[in-house]
Design a protein around this motif. Sequence first.
Motif, PDB file in Angstrom:
ATOM      1  N   ARG A 255      25.614  58.603  12.335  1.00 51.62           N
ATOM      2  CA  ARG A 255      26.906  59.235  12.657  1.00 51.62           C
ATOM      3  C   ARG A 255      27.344  58.871  14.076  1.00 51.62           C
ATOM      4  O   ARG A 255      28.531  58.606  14.332  1.00 51.62           O
ATOM      5  N   VAL A 258      28.693  55.285  14.136  1.00 53.77           N
ATOM      6  CA  VAL A 258      30.049  55.171  13.595  1.00 53.77           C
ATOM      7  C   VAL A 258      31.068  55.694  14.597  1.00 53.77           C
ATOM      8  O   VAL A 258      32.096  55.037  14.875  1.00 53.77           O
ATOM      9  N   ASP A 259      30.822  56.858  15.173  1.00 55.17           N
ATOM     10  CA  ASP A 259      31.778  57.445  16.120  1.00 55.17           C
ATOM     11  C   ASP A 259      31.938  56.565  17.360  1.00 55.17           C
ATOM     12  O   ASP A 259      33.064  56.355  17.856  1.00 55.17           O
ATOM     13  N   VAL A 262      33.869  53.291  16.500  1.00 56.85           N
ATOM     14  CA  VAL A 262      35.308  53.538  16.373  1.00 56.85           C
ATOM     15  C   VAL A 262      35.957  53.588  17.753  1.00 56.85           C
ATOM     16  O   VAL A 262      37.061  53.039  17.962  1.00 56.85           O
ATOM     17  N   LEU A 293      30.130  59.242   6.170  1.00 55.23           N
ATOM     18  CA  LEU A 293      30.519  58.321   7.242  1.00 55.23           C
ATOM     19  C   LEU A 293      31.897  57.723   6.988  1.00 55.23           C
ATOM     20  O   LEU A 293      32.698  57.576   7.924  1.00 55.23           O
ATOM     21  N   ARG A 294      32.172  57.379   5.745  1.00 58.18           N
ATOM     22  CA  ARG A 294      33.493  56.824   5.427  1.00 58.18           C
ATOM     23  C   ARG A 294      34.611  57.800   5.795  1.00 58.18           C
ATOM     24  O   ARG A 294      35.681  57.394   6.257  1.00 58.18           O
ATOM     25  N   ARG A 296      34.633  59.740   8.241  1.00 58.12           N
ATOM     26  CA  ARG A 296      34.775  59.790   9.694  1.00 58.12           C
ATOM     27  C   ARG A 296      35.496  58.555  10.248  1.00 58.12           C
ATOM     28  O   ARG A 296      35.865  58.530  11.427  1.00 58.12           O
ATOM     29  N   ILE A 297      35.640  57.535   9.434  1.00 58.19           N
ATOM     30  CA  ILE A 297      36.231  56.277   9.907  1.00 58.19           C
ATOM     31  C   ILE A 297      37.738  56.294   9.654  1.00 58.19           C
ATOM     32  O   ILE A 297      38.181  56.534   8.522  1.00 58.19           O
ATOM     33  N   PHE A 301      40.267  51.190  10.438  1.00 54.49           N
ATOM     34  CA  PHE A 301      38.999  50.506  10.712  1.00 54.49           C
ATOM     35  C   PHE A 301      38.050  50.519   9.514  1.00 54.49           C
ATOM     36  O   PHE A 301      36.888  50.125   9.659  1.00 54.49           O
ATOM     37  N   GLN A 302      38.518  50.959   8.362  1.00 57.74           N
ATOM     38  CA  GLN A 302      37.625  51.005   7.204  1.00 57.74           C
ATOM     39  C   GLN A 302      37.033  49.633   6.895  1.00 57.74           C
ATOM     40  O   GLN A 302      35.852  49.509   6.553  1.00 57.74           O
ATOM     41  N   ASN A 304      36.245  47.334   8.885  1.00 58.68           N
ATOM     42  CA  ASN A 304      35.315  46.864   9.920  1.00 58.68           C
ATOM     43  C   ASN A 304      33.872  47.302   9.652  1.00 58.68           C
ATOM     44  O   ASN A 304      32.953  46.826  10.327  1.00 58.68           O
ATOM     45  N   PHE A 305      33.674  48.212   8.715  1.00 57.70           N
ATOM     46  CA  PHE A 305      32.331  48.739   8.430  1.00 57.70           C
ATOM     47  C   PHE A 305      31.870  48.234   7.066  1.00 57.70           C
ATOM     48  O   PHE A 305      32.576  48.379   6.063  1.00 57.70           O
TER      49      PHE A 305
END
Length: 730
Positions: A255, A258-259, A262, A293-294, A296-297, A301-302, A304-305
């Motif tokens: 987490r 991801v944060d 971003v 996690l998805r 939170r994105i 930027f989806q 990019n992960f």
Amino acid sequence: MKIALVSHEYPPFRGGGIGTYTTIMSHALARAGHEVHVVTNRFRFGSNDPLHEKAVHREGNLWVHRIDALADDWEPCPPHDHPRDLGWQLHRHWSPYLYYAEKVGEALETICAEHGIDVAEFPECAAEGFAVIRRKRHRLAFRDLPVTVTLHSPIFEIYKYNLYSRQNVGFQRRTAMEEYCVRHADMVSSPTRLLARTVYERLQLPPEEPPCEVIPLPMDFDSLPEPGELARQRDPRAAASLLFVGRLEPRKGVRYLVDAAVKVMRRRPELIVTLIGRDCEAGEVPGPMTAYLRRRIPDAFQGNFIFCGTLPREQLFARYAAATACVFPAPWDNFPLTCVEAMASGACVIGSDHSGMAEMIEHERSGLLFRACDVDALAAAIQRALEDPQLVARIRAAAPARIREVCDTQTAVTNRIAHYERTIERHRGRAAVTLPASPRGRARVALFIPRQTDANVIQRTLVSARASATAAGVELDAVVGDPAADQLKASSGAAVHGHTGDADHASALRHWNAALAENPPDYVLTLWPGESLEPMYLTVTTTVLAQTPRAAWATTWALPTTAEGVPFAGLDFSLPLDLLAYHPVPFAVMRYTAWRQAGGLNADLPPGWREWDLLLACADAGLEGIVLPCWLGRYVPRADLAPSPPAHAEALSALLGGLAERRRRLVERAGVDLWLYRVMNSISTTLPPATAPALNGQWRDWWKVTKQCLKRQFPAAARAYRRWIKRLPA
């Protein structure tokens, strides 16, 4: 040296750092000329290797012993897969880990007899050494076996950092077993100082009880690609990228990655983040971690992960080297082997400072460290790696040599052998300690049989108790709540006194308490009519009490007298387990001094509650309760063995309130556990210690006792508690 390495994680077991360690260490020790015996479970996992089917196979100095204990789904293997089988009942009614530890103990006893093992090493995780260490401590078996426990990842820390509920019996029992192994091993080792400090502080252990040595885990670097070759494959024109490898779970800190990513993408929108690993529960919210996690994105930027799931290990090394940085942002971790592999591959690793990575990485020389759980600090470290290619190049060049120095296999073998030698030396020193003798040449045991019933049934109980007393060389003085007791004296051979009592034997109990005060015995014991003792019962229980000054009482495992009953295979009385979910102890031998200190059985309490209250009183006084793992008794399953709630809400409230007031210190020490357990079970069909349906409004007095503790130590939790309890139904 003849060494036993015990771990259910061994090929074909898939994944697991303990399995990697056991595989590397066993082969390295064998190559060094030592005779190594790996004791593992015979898992299949689709393997076609014929060696994995053999009970024992040998490769030079390496022996592998596979136990038929568990199937791939951790269910018992034949012949222990039937509900009437004793092993099945241990697995189902007590703990799969207790069942497996017993099977390990059986196998290791045979291996020791056949091969003369010099030292045995167990992982603390899953408590595989519990049966061996327990029997060794109480001199029931393995008296000549030095034992060391290696810390890997205790279940307490795993659940804590994965945000899993710890308010369940299965977790509590496994935690108690793991902690027992650490407390009572001859020696302990840990891959990192952080893990050693974490465990010893949580268990409140002094540094030398038992001694703990830090030995980093080895890595087989010969099986890894050369970092120079990986560097030549790297594309210098590739877009900036971050790589995470590991389970997608809260403990690994994905987490935070991801944060932080971003945040960085707002300035570097070309950044790509790849996450490789098995999807796990999110912990904070229901559902899988990838979905959490998805969410939170941001939509922008989806893309990019990239979530890849699991990949074969051989495909990871080129990815480690190709990424701009490999990020391992765990809020707490022990010794992540993914970090070892990444550094060995010439990667620039960014790791948290509250983990074993802080002991692998030299900040700004062989990697970058950031403050754990700090998204801004992690974002700054990522930004630095993206903007300072010279720093990244220096780290890539230095990381392989650094990690080879830390995890060198030959150094690990040398350190491990020295650790084994010190384990053997300490075992000999502990074995030479003279144990305290019994205070008298002939101790006296006061026996109470509480209820009126068929004289023949009482007679059988008395005869078995007398035979056990004779074998132990102790005097038996029995009080029976039955007017026909005088008729039993001749046939039982014991001193028997009769007393006519009421239906719940309260008056007979008061009579017995008064008699004990007038003529104090050494030990007290209560048996139900129809229960019986094996001849060795009083020998082993009185012996262990004489050898353990801090123990108040001792008993053994016991089989039920009926087919419907559940075998009693309890752990030692421990907190908060037995405060949250008490499993009744059928009978036990108790020191009379502890009995008197605890106030004895309280005749004013209902049956079942008296026994639980007595054991809580002993725990409140800091006295230990010991359950010996040998089947030396038979008990009568009965409804009033467990403390059942009275029918009326007022009576239950008064009962719980009175217990909590008498044991205020104990309840306050476990206040937060009690509160959390209450919240977690508010919609359950049962509540401890009751066995009847939950009566939410009737338990308020019990939990109110924890308020002062919560207010003083946990003000935020106390406020949440007050808000929650107002919403309970009346």
